[in-house]
Write a protein that holds these residues in place. Structure first.
Motif, short mmCIF file in Angstrom:
data_model
loop_
_atom_site.label_atom_id
_atom_site.label_comp_id
_atom_site.label_asym_id
_atom_site.label_seq_id
_atom_site.Cartn_x
_atom_site.Cartn_y
_atom_site.Cartn_z
N GLU A 73 0.83 -1.20 0.00
CA GLU A 73 0.00 0.00 0.00
C GLU A 73 0.87 1.25 0.00
N GLU A 74 1.97 1.22 0.75
CA GLU A 74 2.89 2.35 0.76
C GLU A 74 3.60 2.48 -0.59
N VAL A 75 3.88 1.34 -1.22
CA VAL A 75 4.47 1.37 -2.56
C VAL A 75 3.54 2.09 -3.53
N ALA A 76 2.26 1.75 -3.48
CA ALA A 76 1.29 2.39 -4.37
C ALA A 76 1.21 3.89 -4.12
N LEU A 77 1.29 4.31 -2.86
CA LEU A 77 1.25 5.73 -2.54
C LEU A 77 2.45 6.46 -3.13
N LEU A 95 -6.04 8.40 6.35
CA LEU A 95 -4.94 7.62 6.93
C LEU A 95 -4.31 6.71 5.88
N ALA A 96 -5.15 6.09 5.04
CA ALA A 96 -4.64 5.16 4.04
C ALA A 96 -3.81 5.86 2.97
N THR A 97 -4.14 7.10 2.68
CA THR A 97 -3.42 7.84 1.64
C THR A 97 -2.37 8.79 2.20
N ASN A 98 -2.11 8.69 3.51
CA ASN A 98 -1.11 9.54 4.18
C ASN A 98 -1.47 11.02 4.18
N GLN A 99 -2.74 11.35 3.97
CA GLN A 99 -3.16 12.74 4.07
C GLN A 99 -3.27 13.18 5.52
N LEU A 100 -3.58 12.23 6.40
CA LEU A 100 -3.73 12.54 7.83
C LEU A 100 -2.50 12.03 8.56
N THR A 101 -1.75 12.95 9.15
CA THR A 101 -0.53 12.61 9.88
C THR A 101 -0.56 13.27 11.25
N SER A 102 0.48 13.04 12.03
CA SER A 102 0.54 13.62 13.37
C SER A 102 0.50 15.14 13.34
N SER A 103 1.01 15.73 12.25
CA SER A 103 1.09 17.18 12.17
C SER A 103 -0.25 17.86 11.93
N ASN A 104 -1.22 17.15 11.38
CA ASN A 104 -2.51 17.81 11.09
C ASN A 104 -3.70 17.11 11.74
N THR A 105 -3.46 16.21 12.69
CA THR A 105 -4.56 15.52 13.36
C THR A 105 -5.44 16.49 14.14
N ALA A 106 -4.80 17.41 14.88
CA ALA A 106 -5.58 18.37 15.67
C ALA A 106 -6.43 19.25 14.76
N ARG A 107 -5.88 19.65 13.63
CA ARG A 107 -6.63 20.48 12.68
C ARG A 107 -7.82 19.70 12.12
N ASP A 115 1.97 -1.14 -13.85
CA ASP A 115 0.85 -2.05 -14.09
C ASP A 115 0.54 -2.89 -12.86
N ASP A 116 1.59 -3.23 -12.09
CA ASP A 116 1.36 -3.95 -10.84
C ASP A 116 0.70 -3.05 -9.80
N VAL A 117 1.10 -1.80 -9.80
CA VAL A 117 0.57 -0.86 -8.81
C VAL A 117 -0.90 -0.56 -9.07
N VAL A 118 -1.31 -0.56 -10.32
CA VAL A 118 -2.73 -0.33 -10.64
C VAL A 118 -3.61 -1.38 -9.97
N HIS A 119 -3.16 -2.63 -9.99
CA HIS A 119 -3.91 -3.70 -9.32
C HIS A 119 -3.97 -3.47 -7.81
N ILE A 120 -2.86 -2.99 -7.25
CA ILE A 120 -2.82 -2.74 -5.81
C ILE A 120 -3.79 -1.65 -5.43
N ILE A 121 -3.77 -0.55 -6.19
CA ILE A 121 -4.67 0.57 -5.90
C ILE A 121 -6.11 0.12 -5.94
N GLN A 122 -6.43 -0.71 -6.93
CA GLN A 122 -7.80 -1.21 -7.05
C GLN A 122 -8.16 -2.09 -5.87
N GLU A 123 -7.24 -2.96 -5.48
CA GLU A 123 -7.50 -3.86 -4.35
C GLU A 123 -7.65 -3.08 -3.05
N GLU A 124 -6.71 -2.17 -2.79
CA GLU A 124 -6.72 -1.44 -1.52
C GLU A 124 -7.92 -0.52 -1.42
N ALA A 125 -8.33 0.07 -2.55
CA ALA A 125 -9.47 0.99 -2.54
C ALA A 125 -10.74 0.27 -2.09
#
Length: 465
Positions: A233-237, A356-368, A263-273
């Protein structure tokens, strides 16, 4: 020409307007197999793309796949197995012997071969590996030594790497002069004497650069390296963030051990989504080809957990049974408070889990994020409370009940917004998958607080007296 062939020949194509196999075509193939006309079935299927042949097996009832596989044995090549659904592929592979599986795996890229072999039982794995050539067997065994869903399982070892002291001419001569090189690649990796990647060169640059130019002068030194133990999942990101086509995979010492392609990552994105959505609902893999026993076991476990949570909510209602008995209208409105709170919590939960899955939410912006959802919850609660109060007053004509109804909806909406953020973030910090565990906590809390706030406020207001 047989009746079956005539029926299919009258049609314009085996595929419909959405590029899906037409039911008439599938029936024609299965009828030919059932009638013992294997050559007729092969003639119908042979023009299909490997992905469409894989779809044919997925559309075939489980009890008829073995016969179809036997009839189409000559067409079941590596490309078809690479396109198959995991559960369907297991069914078809069970009809083959170890040598056939080994031959198919040997024709595939390492990552696709691993996908086939890793699902076999331990005894079957050993038998298939013994039937493979030593080099292929070593590559598969090395891949299987890495954790599931890691870059090591996902990567392919077939890549092009050249030393940094070569020229463009040396590289072109190498690519043309070796018949054992992989044929599908977009860039060439440049490595130092210790086989650590130091840069990449796109094929377009190699084709357009004079032969005398050093490869080190045209290579791109900035590159994204993927640790071999990184989660897929981190690879796909990383592929998504840096718009990668391919990336080098390195071991703990920094040596180049493989590559991952888009092409491998496309399958991962589809699976994880789809995976996180299904986990939130407790629906397991959500695959229509999944065995019924596995599906039942997964869903029942989730439903039992939810039953316990519901009983906890019911116990809160039991604390106010006297008030409910004296003022029965409370029973009509209290499920609305808990239900809307649950829906609001689920909305927030879905947003947070995705962040969280896409790394948009991190420790730096949780309070916000928490403050943002708090404000959204207040506005939503005010809107729901106003509409609910007016509606309940029009229907029931009780001003006190409508006021309590509105206040409890505002309160539970705020609770839902807060727990929808706090619960998945806390589980993520504890290294627990928030997609799996958050929903039951959020639902239970919003149900309990919804009942408690509504019935508690009603008691304080004196509606039951």
């Amino acid at each position: 020409m047989s009746e079956t062939e005539l029926r299919v020949a009258d049609d314009d194509s085996q595929l419909d307007a959405d590029d899906r196999l037409r039911p008439e075509f599938v029936d024609a193939v299965l009828d030919a197999v059932e009638a013992g006309h294997a050559e007729e079935a092969r003639a119908l299927v042979e023009p299909l793309h490997p992905a469409d042949i894989a779809d044919l097996f997925e559309l075939t009832p489980e009890d008829r796949r073995a016969a179809l596989a036997a009839a189409l044995a000559d067409l079941l090549d590596a490309d078809v197995f690479a396109e198959m659904n995991d559960y369907v592929r297991e069914d078809v592979i069970d009809t083959l012997d170890a040598r056939q599986v080994a031959d198919i795996a040997s024709e595939l890229d390492t990552d696709d071969a691993v996908a086939i072999i890793e699902d076999l039982d331990a005894d079957e794995q050993r038998e298939v590996l013994r039937a493979m050539e030593p080099d292929d067997r070593a590559a598969i065994e090395e891949a299987l030594s890495y954790p599931e869903e890691s870059a090591g399982r996902l990567m392919q070892r077939e890549l092009i790497a050249v030393p940094e002291h070569w020229t463009i001419g040396d590289t072109i001569d190498f690519l043309r002069g070796s018949e054992e090189l992989t044929t599908d690649f977009w860039e060439v990796f440049v490595v130092d004497p210790a086989h650590r990647p130091v840069g990449t060169v796109a094929l377009s640059w190699i084709l357009r650069t004079p032969r005398s130019v050093a490869i080190a002068d045209v290579m791109q030194r900035e590159q994204t390296l993927i640790p071999v133990d990184m989660d897929q999942e981190e690879v796909a990101l990383r592929f998504q963030k840096y718009a990668l086509i391919s990336a080098a995979v390195v071991d703990a010492s920094g040596r180049l051990v493989g590559m991952i392609t888009v092409d491998d990552v496309v399958h991962i994105i589809q699976e994880e989504a789809g995976e996180d959505t299904l986990k939130l609902a407790g629906a397991g893999d959500g695959d229509i080809n999944e065995p019924i026993a596995v599906t039942v076991r997964t869903r029942v476990a989730w439903l039992v957990v939810n039953l316990g949570a519901t009983m906890l909510s019911a116990s809160v209602v039991g604390l106010f049974q006297g008030e409910i008995a004296r003022f029965a209208l409370l029973a009509a409105l209290m499920p609305i408070v808990s239900a809307l709170g649950g829906n609001a919590g689920t909305q927030t939960l879905a947003v947070v889990v995705r962040a969280l899955a896409t790394n948009q939410l991190t420790s730096s912006n949780t309070a916000r994020m928490l403050f943002r959802e708090f404000r959204v919850a207040i506005f939503n609660g005010a809107a729901l409370g106003t509409v609910g109060a007016l509606g309940s007053y029009v229907i029931l004509g009780n001003a006190g009940l409508s006021t309590v109804f509105a206040l409890s909806m505002i309160f539970n909406s705020i609770v839902a917004g807060l727990v929808g953020v706090v619960v998945p973030v806390a589980l993520d910090k504890a290294n627990v998958d928030p997609a799996v565990s958050s929903a039951v906590f959020v639902t239970t809390i919003t149900d309990v607080m919804g009942f408690f706030s509504f019935l508690g406020l009603a008691t304080l207001w004196g509606l039951g007296h």
